[in-house]
Motif scaffolding. Structure first.
Motif, PDB file in Angstrom:
ATOM      1  N   UNK A  11      -2.483  11.469  -1.889  1.00  0.00           N
ATOM      2  CA  UNK A  11      -2.347  12.235  -0.659  1.00  0.00           C
ATOM      3  C   UNK A  11      -2.279  13.708  -1.012  1.00  0.00           C
ATOM      4  N   UNK A  12      -2.411  14.566  -0.010  1.00  0.00           N
ATOM      5  CA  UNK A  12      -2.326  16.003  -0.249  1.00  0.00           C
ATOM      6  C   UNK A  12      -0.890  16.494  -0.263  1.00  0.00           C
ATOM      7  N   UNK A  13       0.024  15.705   0.272  1.00  0.00           N
ATOM      8  CA  UNK A  13       1.419  16.102   0.286  1.00  0.00           C
ATOM      9  C   UNK A  13       2.262  15.144   1.093  1.00  0.00           C
ATOM     10  N   UNK A  14       3.583  15.235   0.881  1.00  0.00           N
ATOM     11  CA  UNK A  14       4.481  14.264   1.480  1.00  0.00           C
ATOM     12  C   UNK A  14       4.543  14.272   2.985  1.00  0.00           C
ATOM     13  N   UNK A  15       4.306  15.427   3.618  1.00  0.00           N
ATOM     14  CA  UNK A  15       4.370  15.477   5.082  1.00  0.00           C
ATOM     15  C   UNK A  15       3.227  14.709   5.724  1.00  0.00           C
ATOM     16  N   UNK A  16       2.104  14.616   5.044  1.00  0.00           N
ATOM     17  CA  UNK A  16       0.912  14.011   5.649  1.00  0.00           C
ATOM     18  C   UNK A  16       0.978  12.494   5.722  1.00  0.00           C
ATOM     19  N   UNK A  17       1.808  11.862   4.885  1.00  0.00           N
ATOM     20  CA  UNK A  17       1.786  10.403   4.802  1.00  0.00           C
ATOM     21  C   UNK A  17       2.749   9.725   5.764  1.00  0.00           C
ATOM     22  N   UNK A  18       3.702  10.455   6.318  1.00  0.00           N
ATOM     23  CA  UNK A  18       4.680   9.818   7.196  1.00  0.00           C
ATOM     24  C   UNK A  18       4.030   9.253   8.463  1.00  0.00           C
ATOM     25  N   UNK A  19       3.135   9.988   9.146  1.00  0.00           N
ATOM     26  CA  UNK A  19       2.446   9.365  10.277  1.00  0.00           C
ATOM     27  C   UNK A  19       1.656   8.111   9.878  1.00  0.00           C
ATOM     28  N   UNK A  20       1.054   8.115   8.693  1.00  0.00           N
ATOM     29  CA  UNK A  20       0.339   6.930   8.225  1.00  0.00           C
ATOM     30  C   UNK A  20       1.288   5.757   8.022  1.00  0.00           C
TER      31      UNK A  20
ATOM     32  N   UNK B 151       2.445   0.858   3.643  1.00  0.00           N
ATOM     33  CA  UNK B 151       3.717   0.154   3.575  1.00  0.00           C
ATOM     34  C   UNK B 151       4.801   1.054   2.991  1.00  0.00           C
ATOM     35  N   UNK B 152       4.385   1.993   2.139  1.00  0.00           N
ATOM     36  CA  UNK B 152       5.315   2.907   1.470  1.00  0.00           C
ATOM     37  C   UNK B 152       4.695   4.294   1.472  1.00  0.00           C
ATOM     38  N   UNK B 153       5.508   5.297   1.754  1.00  0.00           N
ATOM     39  CA  UNK B 153       5.053   6.679   1.647  1.00  0.00           C
ATOM     40  C   UNK B 153       5.793   7.355   0.505  1.00  0.00           C
ATOM     41  N   UNK B 154       5.029   7.902  -0.431  1.00  0.00           N
ATOM     42  CA  UNK B 154       5.610   8.759  -1.448  1.00  0.00           C
ATOM     43  C   UNK B 154       5.640  10.160  -0.873  1.00  0.00           C
ATOM     44  N   UNK B 155       6.817  10.631  -0.532  1.00  0.00           N
ATOM     45  CA  UNK B 155       6.949  11.893   0.174  1.00  0.00           C
ATOM     46  C   UNK B 155       7.928  12.785  -0.572  1.00  0.00           C
ATOM     47  N   UNK B 156       8.168  13.974   0.004  1.00  0.00           N
ATOM     48  CA  UNK B 156       9.221  14.831  -0.522  1.00  0.00           C
ATOM     49  C   UNK B 156      10.433  14.687   0.384  1.00  0.00           C
ATOM     50  N   UNK B 157      11.607  14.949  -0.160  1.00  0.00           N
ATOM     51  CA  UNK B 157      12.827  14.649   0.585  1.00  0.00           C
ATOM     52  C   UNK B 157      12.951  15.497   1.844  1.00  0.00           C
TER      53      UNK B 157
ATOM     54  N   UNK C  76       0.853  -1.196   0.000  1.00  0.00           N
ATOM     55  CA  UNK C  76       0.000   0.000   0.000  1.00  0.00           C
ATOM     56  C   UNK C  76       0.882   1.238   0.000  1.00  0.00           C
ATOM     57  N   UNK C  77       0.640   2.130  -0.944  1.00  0.00           N
ATOM     58  CA  UNK C  77       1.437   3.340  -1.072  1.00  0.00           C
ATOM     59  C   UNK C  77       0.510   4.524  -1.319  1.00  0.00           C
ATOM     60  N   UNK C  78       0.869   5.670  -0.763  1.00  0.00           N
ATOM     61  CA  UNK C  78       0.172   6.921  -1.060  1.00  0.00           C
ATOM     62  C   UNK C  78       1.205   7.920  -1.550  1.00  0.00           C
ATOM     63  N   UNK C  79       0.829   8.683  -2.573  1.00  0.00           N
ATOM     64  CA  UNK C  79       1.722   9.710  -3.095  1.00  0.00           C
ATOM     65  C   UNK C  79       0.917  10.945  -3.450  1.00  0.00           C
ATOM     66  N   UNK C  80       1.620  12.068  -3.609  1.00  0.00           N
ATOM     67  CA  UNK C  80       0.975  13.359  -3.822  1.00  0.00           C
ATOM     68  C   UNK C  80       0.128  13.353  -5.077  1.00  0.00           C
ATOM     69  N   UNK C  81      -1.095  13.850  -4.947  1.00  0.00           N
ATOM     70  CA  UNK C  81      -2.011  13.915  -6.077  1.00  0.00           C
ATOM     71  C   UNK C  81      -1.418  14.779  -7.176  1.00  0.00           C
TER      72      UNK C  81
END
Length: 326
Positions: A77-86, A93-99, A44-49
Motif C-alpha cells: 500500500x502507499x500508506x497506513x491511512x489508505x488501507x483502513x477503508x479497504x 482481513x488485516x490492515x498494516x497501518x500506522x498507529x 489478506x493483508x496490505x502494508x506500506x511499501x
C-alpha cells in the motif's frame, strides 16, 4: 499551514460501510474461516511499501505464518491511512497501518482492533529507519529552517504529523509550520531533487537510495520523539476478531515468530531483502533495519495520542484497553 483533506472523507465512507452493511471480512479471506479441518487460514493483508511490507514477506518466505496455520496474502500500500477503508469494506482481513491513522479512525467510531505491533524504530537514533531529507546542496540544516515550506510525506494525517510536529515544536515553531504534501515513497527523492518540495520524510530502503543520489539527512523523526517508538500496527475489524478468534491467534503467532527471528538474526533478514523486496545486494547491506516486537507497546501509543489531542487530530484520547487485543 498543514492541510489534511482526504482522509476524513475516507474515514466517513468507511464508517458508512460498517453502519450500513457491515464488513464481510469475517470469511477469513477466501472463506476458509478458522482453518482447522479445512486447512490453513487464508488472510489478506496490505502494508506500506518498503520495510513494513518486507517484514511480512520475510515471515511468509521463512514459513513462520505457515507454521502458525496461516496462508498470508500480502500486498503493498502507499500508506497506513489508505488501507483502513479497504479493511472495513471487506477487501482486506488485516490492515498494516500506522498507529496515528488507526487512533483517528477509532476516535471517529470505526470498530477496529489492534492485534499486533508493526514496525518500530531503532533504540539507536543513527539506525532510525526514517529520515527527514533535503537536497545535498541545500542550505537547510535542520527542521527549523523549513517554516512555511513544502515537506513531502507518504500520506496525510498519519504518524508524520506527530513526529514532525514534535520536531517543529522543539525548534521553537508551531506543529503546523510546514505545508505537508502527499507523495509516495518511491517518488519522493525525485520530488526533493527537483525542488517540488523542500524536504521529505522517507523510510528504508528509500532513505539509503536517496543518500546514494546525494540527498542529506537533517533529522530522525521517529527516534527524535522516542527511541524505539512503535510506528506501525496490524488492525482487524471488531467483527472479524469476534468471529475468527483462531485466525487472530494464528496471525499473532506468525507476527511474533517473524519478529523474534529478525531480532535474533538481523543479518538473515538483510540477506533476504534482495529476494523479498527487490532490493539490490549492495543496497541490502546498507539499509537500516527496523525494530519489530510483535506485542503492542502501549507506552508509544499513549505518547502519540497525547500529542494527537494537542495537535487536534483527535478530540480526546482513545481507550487503549478497548482498542488493543493481546
Amino acid at each position: 499551514m498543514t492541510t489534511w483533506p482526504r482522509i476524513g472523507a475516507a474515514m466517513a465512507a468507511a464508517a458508512l460501510l460498517i453502519s450500513g452493511c457491515g464488513s464481510d471480512s469475517g470469511s477469513g479471506g477466501n472463506g476458509s474461516g478458522g482453518g482447522g479441518e479445512d486447512g490453513p487460514i487464508t488472510l489478506r493483508v496490505a502494508d506500506t511499501n518498503g520495510a513494513p511490507l518486507y517484514f511480512l514477506q520475510y515471515g511468509i518466505q521463512q514459513g513462520f505464518f505457515e507454521d502458525a496455520g496461516v496462508t498470508l496474502e500480502a500486498t503493498a500500500s502507499s500508506g497506513g491511512a489508505t488501507v483502513i477503508p479497504q479493511l472495513v469494506s471487506g477487501d482486506l482481513d488485516i490492515a498494516g497501518s500506522n498507529v496515528v491513522s488507526v487512533l483517528i479512525a477509532s476516535s471517529q467510531g470505526l470498530p477496529l482492533k489492534m492485534v499486533a505491533a508493526g514496525t518500530a524504530t531503532s533504540e539507536e537514533p543513527e539506525q532510525d529507519f526514517s529520515a527527514l531529507m533535503v537536497p545535498g546542496d541545500s542550505p537547510i540544516a535542520d527542521i527549523g529552517q523549513l517554516e512555511g515550506q513544502k515537506v513531502a510525506v507518504n500520506t496525510l494525517r498519519n504518524v508524520n504529523d506527530i513526529v514532525l510536529g514534535n520536531m517543529l515544536e522543539d525548534a521553537g515553531l508551531s506543529f503546523d509550520s510546514v505545508d505537508l504534501v502527499e507523495i509516495p515513497f518511491p517518488d519522493m527523492a525525485a520530488a526533493i531533487e527537483s525542488g517540488d518540495v523542500a524536504a521529505g520524510v522517507l523510510i528504508e530502503p528509500f532513505v539509503t537510495v536517496a543518500e546514494q543520489r546525494g540527498l542529506k539527512i537533517i533529522g530522525r523523526p521517529y527516534s527524535d520523539l522516542k527511541p524505539g517508538l512503535q510506528i506501525g500496527t496490524y488492525v482487524m475489524t471488531e467483527q472479524f476478531v469476534n468471529e475468527n478468534p483462531d485466525a487472530v491467534e494464528a496471525f499473532q503467532e506468525g507476527v511474533q515468530a517473524t519478529a523474534d527471528s529478525i531480532a535474533e538474526d538481523p543479518d538473515a533478514f538483510r540477506a533476504a531483502l534482495p529476494e523479498i523486496g527487490e532490493v539490490s545486494p549492495e543496497l541490502a547491506e546498507k539499509v537500516r533495519i527496523n525494530l519489530w516486537r510483535g506485542e503492542t507497546d502501549e507506552e508509544s501509543l499513549q505518547l502519540i495520542q497525547e500529542l494527537m489531542v494537542e495537535y487536534e487530530l483527535i478530540e480526546e484520547e482513545v481507550d487503549l484497553d478497548q482498542l488493543v487485543v493481546g
